[in-house]
Design a protein around this motif. Structure first.
Motif, PDB file in Angstrom:
ATOM      1  N   PHE A  84      51.775  40.871   8.166  1.00  0.00           N
ATOM      2  CA  PHE A  84      50.678  41.544   8.869  1.00  0.00           C
ATOM      3  C   PHE A  84      49.591  42.075   7.941  1.00  0.00           C
ATOM      4  O   PHE A  84      48.503  42.422   8.413  1.00  0.00           O
ATOM      5  CB  PHE A  84      51.222  42.707   9.707  1.00  0.00           C
ATOM      6  CG  PHE A  84      51.997  42.278  10.921  1.00  0.00           C
ATOM      7  CD1 PHE A  84      51.358  41.685  11.996  1.00  0.00           C
ATOM      8  CD2 PHE A  84      53.370  42.462  10.992  1.00  0.00           C
ATOM      9  CE1 PHE A  84      52.064  41.293  13.124  1.00  0.00           C
ATOM     10  CE2 PHE A  84      54.081  42.074  12.115  1.00  0.00           C
ATOM     11  CZ  PHE A  84      53.429  41.482  13.190  1.00  0.00           C
ATOM     12  N   GLY A  85      49.885  42.155   6.636  1.00  0.00           N
ATOM     13  CA  GLY A  85      48.888  42.695   5.718  1.00  0.00           C
ATOM     14  C   GLY A  85      48.766  44.201   5.842  1.00  0.00           C
ATOM     15  O   GLY A  85      49.643  44.884   6.391  1.00  0.00           O
ATOM     16  N   VAL A  86      47.668  44.742   5.344  1.00  0.00           N
ATOM     17  CA  VAL A  86      47.435  46.190   5.389  1.00  0.00           C
ATOM     18  C   VAL A  86      46.724  46.500   6.703  1.00  0.00           C
ATOM     19  O   VAL A  86      45.493  46.607   6.764  1.00  0.00           O
ATOM     20  CB  VAL A  86      46.598  46.653   4.180  1.00  0.00           C
ATOM     21  CG1 VAL A  86      46.516  48.183   4.138  1.00  0.00           C
ATOM     22  CG2 VAL A  86      47.189  46.126   2.881  1.00  0.00           C
ATOM     23  N   THR A  87      47.493  46.636   7.767  1.00  0.00           N
ATOM     24  CA  THR A  87      46.929  46.817   9.104  1.00  0.00           C
ATOM     25  C   THR A  87      47.750  47.816   9.899  1.00  0.00           C
ATOM     26  O   THR A  87      48.866  48.185   9.512  1.00  0.00           O
ATOM     27  CB  THR A  87      46.924  45.474   9.875  1.00  0.00           C
ATOM     28  OG1 THR A  87      48.282  45.021  10.020  1.00  0.00           O
ATOM     29  CG2 THR A  87      46.112  44.416   9.147  1.00  0.00           C
ATOM     30  N   LEU A  88      47.177  48.234  11.028  1.00  0.00           N
ATOM     31  CA  LEU A  88      47.911  49.093  11.951  1.00  0.00           C
ATOM     32  C   LEU A  88      49.112  48.351  12.522  1.00  0.00           C
ATOM     33  O   LEU A  88      50.166  48.951  12.766  1.00  0.00           O
ATOM     34  CB  LEU A  88      46.977  49.541  13.083  1.00  0.00           C
ATOM     35  CG  LEU A  88      47.610  50.378  14.200  1.00  0.00           C
ATOM     36  CD1 LEU A  88      48.197  51.675  13.641  1.00  0.00           C
ATOM     37  CD2 LEU A  88      46.581  50.679  15.298  1.00  0.00           C
TER      38      LEU A  88
ATOM     39  N   LEU B 207      60.204  52.504  23.487  1.00  0.00           N
ATOM     40  CA  LEU B 207      59.613  51.912  24.685  1.00  0.00           C
ATOM     41  C   LEU B 207      58.258  52.564  24.970  1.00  0.00           C
ATOM     42  O   LEU B 207      57.252  51.871  25.198  1.00  0.00           O
ATOM     43  CB  LEU B 207      60.561  52.092  25.875  1.00  0.00           C
ATOM     44  CG  LEU B 207      60.188  51.415  27.194  1.00  0.00           C
ATOM     45  CD1 LEU B 207      61.453  51.115  27.993  1.00  0.00           C
ATOM     46  CD2 LEU B 207      59.270  52.290  28.051  1.00  0.00           C
ATOM     47  N   TRP B 208      58.226  53.888  24.951  1.00  0.00           N
ATOM     48  CA  TRP B 208      56.972  54.588  25.215  1.00  0.00           C
ATOM     49  C   TRP B 208      55.957  54.355  24.107  1.00  0.00           C
ATOM     50  O   TRP B 208      54.740  54.266  24.374  1.00  0.00           O
ATOM     51  CB  TRP B 208      57.237  56.086  25.402  1.00  0.00           C
ATOM     52  CG  TRP B 208      57.972  56.392  26.655  1.00  0.00           C
ATOM     53  CD1 TRP B 208      59.259  56.832  26.789  1.00  0.00           C
ATOM     54  CD2 TRP B 208      57.478  56.242  27.994  1.00  0.00           C
ATOM     55  NE1 TRP B 208      59.597  56.969  28.106  1.00  0.00           N
ATOM     56  CE2 TRP B 208      58.530  56.626  28.874  1.00  0.00           C
ATOM     57  CE3 TRP B 208      56.263  55.832  28.538  1.00  0.00           C
ATOM     58  CZ2 TRP B 208      58.390  56.601  30.253  1.00  0.00           C
ATOM     59  CZ3 TRP B 208      56.118  55.810  29.918  1.00  0.00           C
ATOM     60  CH2 TRP B 208      57.172  56.188  30.759  1.00  0.00           C
ATOM     61  N   LEU B 209      56.435  54.231  22.871  1.00  0.00           N
ATOM     62  CA  LEU B 209      55.508  53.938  21.773  1.00  0.00           C
ATOM     63  C   LEU B 209      54.884  52.560  21.952  1.00  0.00           C
ATOM     64  O   LEU B 209      53.689  52.360  21.691  1.00  0.00           O
ATOM     65  CB  LEU B 209      56.244  54.008  20.429  1.00  0.00           C
ATOM     66  CG  LEU B 209      55.416  53.669  19.181  1.00  0.00           C
ATOM     67  CD1 LEU B 209      54.213  54.610  19.058  1.00  0.00           C
ATOM     68  CD2 LEU B 209      56.270  53.747  17.924  1.00  0.00           C
ATOM     69  N   GLY B 210      55.674  51.589  22.406  1.00  0.00           N
ATOM     70  CA  GLY B 210      55.141  50.257  22.659  1.00  0.00           C
ATOM     71  C   GLY B 210      54.051  50.274  23.714  1.00  0.00           C
ATOM     72  O   GLY B 210      53.013  49.608  23.570  1.00  0.00           O
ATOM     73  N   ILE B 211      54.262  51.043  24.792  1.00  0.00           N
ATOM     74  CA  ILE B 211      53.241  51.164  25.837  1.00  0.00           C
ATOM     75  C   ILE B 211      52.003  51.863  25.286  1.00  0.00           C
ATOM     76  O   ILE B 211      50.858  51.464  25.581  1.00  0.00           O
ATOM     77  CB  ILE B 211      53.807  51.920  27.055  1.00  0.00           C
ATOM     78  CG1 ILE B 211      54.924  51.101  27.717  1.00  0.00           C
ATOM     79  CG2 ILE B 211      52.704  52.229  28.061  1.00  0.00           C
ATOM     80  CD1 ILE B 211      55.609  51.804  28.870  1.00  0.00           C
ATOM     81  N   LEU B 212      52.212  52.905  24.471  1.00  0.00           N
ATOM     82  CA  LEU B 212      51.080  53.609  23.866  1.00  0.00           C
ATOM     83  C   LEU B 212      50.244  52.672  23.004  1.00  0.00           C
ATOM     84  O   LEU B 212      49.003  52.669  23.078  1.00  0.00           O
ATOM     85  CB  LEU B 212      51.594  54.786  23.029  1.00  0.00           C
ATOM     86  CG  LEU B 212      50.534  55.572  22.242  1.00  0.00           C
ATOM     87  CD1 LEU B 212      49.543  56.234  23.187  1.00  0.00           C
ATOM     88  CD2 LEU B 212      51.193  56.621  21.348  1.00  0.00           C
TER      89      LEU B 212
ATOM     90  N   ASP C 234      45.657  47.665  22.464  1.00  0.00           N
ATOM     91  CA  ASP C 234      45.823  46.221  22.250  1.00  0.00           C
ATOM     92  C   ASP C 234      46.310  45.882  20.840  1.00  0.00           C
ATOM     93  O   ASP C 234      45.868  44.911  20.225  1.00  0.00           O
ATOM     94  CB  ASP C 234      44.514  45.471  22.524  1.00  0.00           C
ATOM     95  CG  ASP C 234      44.092  45.539  23.984  1.00  0.00           C
ATOM     96  OD1 ASP C 234      44.994  45.507  24.841  1.00  0.00           O
ATOM     97  OD2 ASP C 234      42.885  45.625  24.260  1.00  0.00           O
ATOM     98  N   VAL C 235      47.235  46.705  20.326  1.00  0.00           N
ATOM     99  CA  VAL C 235      47.744  46.460  18.974  1.00  0.00           C
ATOM    100  C   VAL C 235      48.508  45.145  18.919  1.00  0.00           C
ATOM    101  O   VAL C 235      48.320  44.335  18.010  1.00  0.00           O
ATOM    102  CB  VAL C 235      48.637  47.631  18.518  1.00  0.00           C
ATOM    103  CG1 VAL C 235      49.261  47.330  17.151  1.00  0.00           C
ATOM    104  CG2 VAL C 235      47.825  48.921  18.446  1.00  0.00           C
ATOM    105  N   PHE C 236      49.386  44.924  19.889  1.00  0.00           N
ATOM    106  CA  PHE C 236      50.114  43.658  19.972  1.00  0.00           C
ATOM    107  C   PHE C 236      49.813  42.928  21.283  1.00  0.00           C
ATOM    108  O   PHE C 236      49.586  41.732  21.288  1.00  0.00           O
ATOM    109  CB  PHE C 236      51.623  43.880  19.836  1.00  0.00           C
ATOM    110  CG  PHE C 236      52.048  44.366  18.483  1.00  0.00           C
ATOM    111  CD1 PHE C 236      52.026  43.520  17.376  1.00  0.00           C
ATOM    112  CD2 PHE C 236      52.457  45.686  18.299  1.00  0.00           C
ATOM    113  CE1 PHE C 236      52.413  43.962  16.128  1.00  0.00           C
ATOM    114  CE2 PHE C 236      52.850  46.132  17.042  1.00  0.00           C
ATOM    115  CZ  PHE C 236      52.817  45.277  15.951  1.00  0.00           C
TER     116      PHE C 236
END
Length: 291
Positions: A128-132, A166-171, A176-178
Motif C-alpha cells: 500500500f505504500g505510505v498511505t492511509l 467491524l465499526w472501524l471498517g464502516i467508519l 472510501d478508504v477501501f
C-alpha cells in the motif's frame, strides 16, 4: 513532526519498510500477550457474571490481571522477564529458547508470532505504500493475528476484537478508504447472513453445530472492510485451505475425523489476502472455474 516522518518514509522506502518490520516485531510481542491473557480475562468475567446471576459472592482475585499487569513471568519458576529478555526474536535466540533462571523451555510460539507479525507488516507496507490504506490495513492485520491465535488455542473469536473492527471498517468506508459506505454495510449483512444460513442448514440436517457465532461476526467484519463483492472469494479461499489442512491432519493422524477445527484463522487469512490481492484471486478463480 508527523508530516516530517511521512515525507522521510516517502523519500526513503527502505527506511519505511525497515521501520515497519521492527515495529511489527514489537507489536508481535504484544500480540503474544493478547493471545494468552485475553481468553483468561474473558473466562474470569464469565465466571463472575455466572456467580452474580446465581447471587453467589464474587471470587475476584486480589491480584489485577489485564493486558498490562502483572509483568510477564516464567510459567515454571515465576522469574520476572526483564526488558533485555523481552526483545522480540533476539532474546529468544540469545537465551537459546530457555528461561534464564530455571532453563525451562520457552514456547517457540513467541518468536514465531513476532517474526510473522513483522513480515506481514512489511508486506502490507510494501503493497500500500505510505498511505492511509496502509495504516488501516496494519490495524486489521494485527487484529486478525490476535483473533486467529486465540481461536487456535481456545476456539474463541472475542467480540472485543471483531466488533470494534467491524465499526472501524464502516467508519473507513465513509471516506472510501477501501470501499464505499453502501458496499460496506451490505458486506456486513451479507457476511453474517451467509455463514448463519449455512450454520442453520447444517444444524437442521445433522442436528449438530458446524461452526461458532464468532465466525459469523468475523466474516461480517471482513465484509465491512472489503464490501460484499469479494466475500465469495473469502469464503471459497478459506474453505479450500481449511479442507486441505483438515484432510492433511487426518491423513497424518494429527487429529481425528470428528475433531472440531477452528475456522476463524482460515477466514482471517483469506480476508487478509483478499484485501491485498482480491482482484488477482478473483481472476484466478474465474480462470479455474471458467466463469
Amino acid at each position: 513532526m508527523f508530516t516530517q516522518f511521512i515525507s522521510q518514509f516517502e523519500q526513503y522506502p527502505a527506511l519505511y519498510l525497515g521501520t515497519l518490520f521492527v515495529f511489527g516485531s514489537l507489536l508481535g510481542s504484544f500480540l503474544n500477550v493478547v493471545i494468552y491473557r485475553l481468553p483468561v480475562m474473558m473466562q474470569r468475567e464469565w465466571r463472575n457474571d455466572c456467580l452474580e446471576f446465581l447471587e453467589q459472592p464474587s471470587d475476584n482475585d486480589d491480584a489485577r490481571f489485564n493486558l498490562s499487569v502483572p509483568r510477564s513471568r516464567c510459567g515454571d519458576c515465576g522469574h520476572q522477564i526483564t526488558a533485555l529478555e523481552n526483545i522480540p526474536i533476539a532474546s529468544y535466540l540469545v537465551l537459546g529458547g530457555k528461561c534464564s533462571s530455571c532453563k525451562a523451555s520457552i514456547s517457540p510460539q513467541y518468536p514465531l508470532v513476532e517474526f510473522f507479525t513483522a513480515t506481514v507488516s512489511l508486506i502490507v507496507g510494501w503493497h500500500f505504500g505510505v498511505t492511509l490504506q496502509a495504516m488501516a490495513a496494519l490495524v486489521l492485520t494485527w487484529s486478525l493475528i490476535a483473533a486467529s491465535g486465540i481461536d487456535i488455542g481456545h476456539k474463541l473469536l472475542p467480540d472485543n476484537i471483531t466488533l470494534p473492527l467491524l465499526w472501524l471498517g464502516i467508519l473507513l468506508s465513509l471516506f472510501d478508504v477501501f470501499v464505499s459506505l453502501e458496499d460496506s454495510v451490505i458486506g456486513v449483512m451479507a457476511g453474517y447472513m451467509s455463514l448463519w444460513s449455512v450454520f442453520m442448514l447444517f444444524k437442521l440436517i445433522t442436528g449438530k453445530e458446524g461452526m461458532g457465532y464468532g465466525d459469523f461476526k468475523l466474516l461480517a467484519m471482513l465484509g465491512a472492510w472489503l464490501g460484499w463483492k469479494p466475500l465469495f472469494v473469502v469464503i471459497l479461499t478459506s474453505s479450500l485451505v481449511g479442507a486441505v489442512v483438515g484432510i492433511s491432519m487426518i491423513v497424518l493422524k494429527k487429529t481425528e475425523r470428528g475433531t472440531q477445527i477452528p475456522f476463524g484463522p482460515y477466514l482471517a487469512a483469506a480476508g487478509w489476502m483478499t484485501l491485498l490481492w482480491g482482484d488477482e484471486l478473483m481472476g484466478f478463480y474465474a480462470t479455474l472455474f471458467r466463469f
